[in-house]
Design an enzyme around this catalytic site. Structure first.
Site, PDB file in Angstrom:
ATOM      1  N   LYS A 204      41.852  15.050 -17.343  1.00 16.04           N
ATOM      2  CA  LYS A 204      43.081  15.321 -16.592  1.00 16.04           C
ATOM      3  C   LYS A 204      42.849  15.214 -15.091  1.00 16.04           C
ATOM      4  O   LYS A 204      43.808  15.157 -14.324  1.00 16.04           O
ATOM      5  CB  LYS A 204      43.663  16.690 -16.958  1.00 16.04           C
ATOM      6  CG  LYS A 204      42.933  17.896 -16.400  1.00 16.04           C
ATOM      7  CD  LYS A 204      43.734  19.157 -16.696  1.00 16.04           C
ATOM      8  CE  LYS A 204      43.074  20.382 -16.068  1.00 16.04           C
ATOM      9  NZ  LYS A 204      43.873  21.602 -16.252  1.00 16.04           N
ATOM     10  N   ASP A 205      41.578  15.153 -14.668  1.00 10.03           N
ATOM     11  CA  ASP A 205      41.241  15.039 -13.250  1.00 10.03           C
ATOM     12  C   ASP A 205      40.790  13.638 -12.863  1.00 10.03           C
ATOM     13  O   ASP A 205      40.220  13.443 -11.784  1.00 10.03           O
ATOM     14  CB  ASP A 205      40.138  16.047 -12.891  1.00 10.03           C
ATOM     15  CG  ASP A 205      40.588  17.481 -13.029  1.00 10.03           C
ATOM     16  OD1 ASP A 205      41.782  17.738 -12.804  1.00 10.03           O
ATOM     17  OD2 ASP A 205      39.769  18.339 -13.383  1.00 10.03           O
TER      18      ASP A 205
ATOM     19  N   ARG B 213      52.505  20.577 -11.459  1.00 10.63           N
ATOM     20  CA  ARG B 213      53.098  20.712 -12.800  1.00 10.63           C
ATOM     21  C   ARG B 213      53.321  22.178 -13.142  1.00 10.63           C
ATOM     22  O   ARG B 213      54.410  22.572 -13.597  1.00 10.63           O
ATOM     23  CB  ARG B 213      52.187  20.084 -13.862  1.00 10.63           C
ATOM     24  CG  ARG B 213      52.621  20.409 -15.304  1.00 10.63           C
ATOM     25  CD  ARG B 213      51.565  20.001 -16.315  1.00 10.63           C
ATOM     26  NE  ARG B 213      50.320  20.727 -16.172  1.00 10.63           N
ATOM     27  CZ  ARG B 213      50.025  21.859 -16.808  1.00 10.63           C
ATOM     28  NH1 ARG B 213      50.895  22.405 -17.628  1.00 10.63           N
ATOM     29  NH2 ARG B 213      48.852  22.441 -16.632  1.00 10.63           N
ATOM     30  N   ARG B 214      52.304  22.998 -12.967  1.00  9.45           N
ATOM     31  CA  ARG B 214      52.439  24.413 -13.320  1.00  9.45           C
ATOM     32  C   ARG B 214      53.488  25.101 -12.447  1.00  9.45           C
ATOM     33  O   ARG B 214      54.293  25.897 -12.943  1.00  9.45           O
ATOM     34  CB  ARG B 214      51.087  25.112 -13.197  1.00  9.45           C
ATOM     35  CG  ARG B 214      50.127  24.757 -14.322  1.00  9.45           C
ATOM     36  CD  ARG B 214      48.740  25.323 -14.100  1.00  9.45           C
ATOM     37  NE  ARG B 214      47.899  25.135 -15.282  1.00  9.45           N
ATOM     38  CZ  ARG B 214      46.566  25.053 -15.251  1.00  9.45           C
ATOM     39  NH1 ARG B 214      45.935  25.146 -14.086  1.00  9.45           N
ATOM     40  NH2 ARG B 214      45.891  24.888 -16.371  1.00  9.45           N
TER      41      ARG B 214
ATOM     42  N   ARG C 208      43.045  27.988  -5.766  1.00 10.48           N
ATOM     43  CA  ARG C 208      42.117  26.944  -6.207  1.00 10.48           C
ATOM     44  C   ARG C 208      40.767  27.556  -6.482  1.00 10.48           C
ATOM     45  O   ARG C 208      40.468  28.664  -6.072  1.00 10.48           O
ATOM     46  CB  ARG C 208      41.990  25.836  -5.153  1.00 10.48           C
ATOM     47  CG  ARG C 208      43.165  24.865  -5.170  1.00 10.48           C
ATOM     48  CD  ARG C 208      42.792  23.484  -4.676  1.00 10.48           C
ATOM     49  NE  ARG C 208      41.601  22.987  -5.322  1.00 10.48           N
ATOM     50  CZ  ARG C 208      40.555  22.476  -4.665  1.00 10.48           C
ATOM     51  NH1 ARG C 208      40.570  22.402  -3.355  1.00 10.48           N
ATOM     52  NH2 ARG C 208      39.512  22.032  -5.317  1.00 10.48           N
TER      53      ARG C 208
ATOM     54  N   VAL D  42      37.025  28.743 -12.801  1.00 10.07           N
ATOM     55  CA  VAL D  42      37.588  29.843 -13.588  1.00 10.07           C
ATOM     56  C   VAL D  42      37.222  31.191 -12.995  1.00 10.07           C
ATOM     57  O   VAL D  42      38.079  32.058 -12.786  1.00 10.07           O
ATOM     58  CB  VAL D  42      37.116  29.742 -15.059  1.00 10.07           C
ATOM     59  CG1 VAL D  42      37.459  31.023 -15.819  1.00 10.07           C
ATOM     60  CG2 VAL D  42      37.761  28.539 -15.749  1.00 10.07           C
TER      61      VAL D  42
ATOM     62  N   ARG E  82      39.085  31.919  -9.676  1.00 16.92           N
ATOM     63  CA  ARG E  82      40.501  32.232  -9.824  1.00 16.92           C
ATOM     64  C   ARG E  82      40.726  33.598 -10.476  1.00 16.92           C
ATOM     65  O   ARG E  82      41.642  34.328 -10.102  1.00 16.92           O
ATOM     66  CB  ARG E  82      41.208  31.118 -10.602  1.00 16.92           C
ATOM     67  CG  ARG E  82      41.486  29.905  -9.704  1.00 16.92           C
ATOM     68  CD  ARG E  82      42.285  28.850 -10.415  1.00 16.92           C
ATOM     69  NE  ARG E  82      41.429  27.942 -11.157  1.00 16.92           N
ATOM     70  CZ  ARG E  82      41.882  26.950 -11.917  1.00 16.92           C
ATOM     71  NH1 ARG E  82      43.169  26.754 -12.047  1.00 16.92           N
ATOM     72  NH2 ARG E  82      41.043  26.162 -12.560  1.00 16.92           N
TER      73      ARG E  82
ATOM     74  N   CYS F 191      49.362  12.958  -7.030  1.00 14.28           N
ATOM     75  CA  CYS F 191      48.997  14.365  -7.208  1.00 14.28           C
ATOM     76  C   CYS F 191      50.122  15.307  -6.794  1.00 14.28           C
ATOM     77  O   CYS F 191      50.046  16.507  -7.031  1.00 14.28           O
ATOM     78  CB  CYS F 191      47.733  14.681  -6.415  1.00 14.28           C
ATOM     79  SG  CYS F 191      46.247  14.052  -7.212  1.00 14.28           S
TER      80      CYS F 191
END
Length: 292
Positions: free
Chosen positions: A69-70, A115-116, A133, A136, A139, A225
């Site tokens: 996805k990146d 998107r989110r 940003r 895991v 965040r 993006c």
């Protein structure tokens, strides 16, 4: 690194190699180094691939492992996505609330993903978006520190880090994932036939069919993006694709579905054209359409 280890383990198992036959060389991508601004403002997805592309071109590495996805939709012809590993959970996980409906009114969503942000604003226009940003752990720490009230993470990433008990997965019926979410791709030099042969042994056909269809949709949309787009594809020989594009403020959402045979990139592109044809200017301005 979890993705790199999975790729190594699958190669070792497929070919009967010892674990030390595959050496993992870590590289700190620009996307990791620059975390105080949204990716869309500082170069987009290329920030995750340019260092690895350089290493491949210079022969420093034989293949690169990517979160698909990146990865930019258009890649250099000198490089080939030689393998896609079996796709993991495609869902997003909501952290800080049990469901979309239980997010407190006026809560702050921490995300840097268009998107989110757009999808949340479409469903919950009262929610405030704050930039978020990092990996895991970063965040989750920001959420714990009170920089936001809720956030969203990919279930696949949490699973690979053995943090499956974190948060609440959102079902795709109510919340569409990112294109190619949950898929790990392995890229090598196009002219390296030996490496392409080795990697082909761990290529998962259903994942390739889904991911390549989603990338064909993206190419035809001409998104960047800054373009809020979500898509879910199911199936292997026959694919069912459900895609939505949004205005960044979430006010407008255009969603359509199509069924077509695996490998039919034209059908995925046609779905993109249908979405753009029906989109108001507030949405279409963020998409340039298919390349000329």
């Amino acid at each position: 690194m979890a993705q790199a280890r999975e790729a190594r383990d699958r190669l070792v198992a497929a070919h009967g190699w010892s674990e030390d036959a595959v050496e993992i060389l870590p590289v700190l991508a620009s996307g990791d180094r620059i975390q105080d601004r949204p990716l869309a403002d500082i170069g987009g997805k290329a920030l995750w691939t340019k260092e690895l592309d350089a290493w491949l071109g210079e022969g420093e590495i034989d293949f690169a492992v990517h979160s698909m996805k990146d990865v930019e939709t258009v890649r250099p012809k000198a490089l080939t996505i030689a393998a896609l590993l079996p796709r993991a959970d495609v869902r997003d996980v909501l952290i800080g609330a049990t469901r979309l409906g239980t997010i407190p009114r006026g809560a702050r969503l921490g995300t840097s993903a268009p998107r989110r942000a757009a999808q949340m604003l479409n469903l919950r226009p009262d929610v405030k978006i704050v930039g978020f940003r990092g990996n895991v752990a970063t965040r989750l720490a920001k959420l714990q520190a009170g920089e936001a009230d809720v956030t969203l993470l990919a279930a696949a990433g949490l699973e690979r880090l053995e943090q499956t008990g974190v948060g609440h997965p959102l079902e795709p019926g109510e919340w569409l994932p990112a294109p190619a979410q949950g898929a790990i791709g392995i890229e090598c030099r196009t002219d390296d036939e030996t490496m392409r042969g080795w990697l082909s042994a761990i290529d998962d056909a259903p994942t390739r069919a889904q991911v390549m269809a989603e990338r064909a949709l993206l190419l035809a949309l001409g998104g960047s993006c800054h373009s809020p787009v979500a898509v879910l594809t199911n199936g292997s020989d026959m694919l069912t694709m459900r895609a939505a594009i949004f205005s960044p403020d979430g006010i407008f959402r255009v969603e359509r579905e199509a069924e077509f045979a695996a490998g039919d990139d034209d059908a995925a592109a046609e779905l993109a054209r249908r979405l753009l044809a029906e989109a108001p200017e507030a949405v279409s301005t963020y998409f340039s359409g298919p390349p000329m």
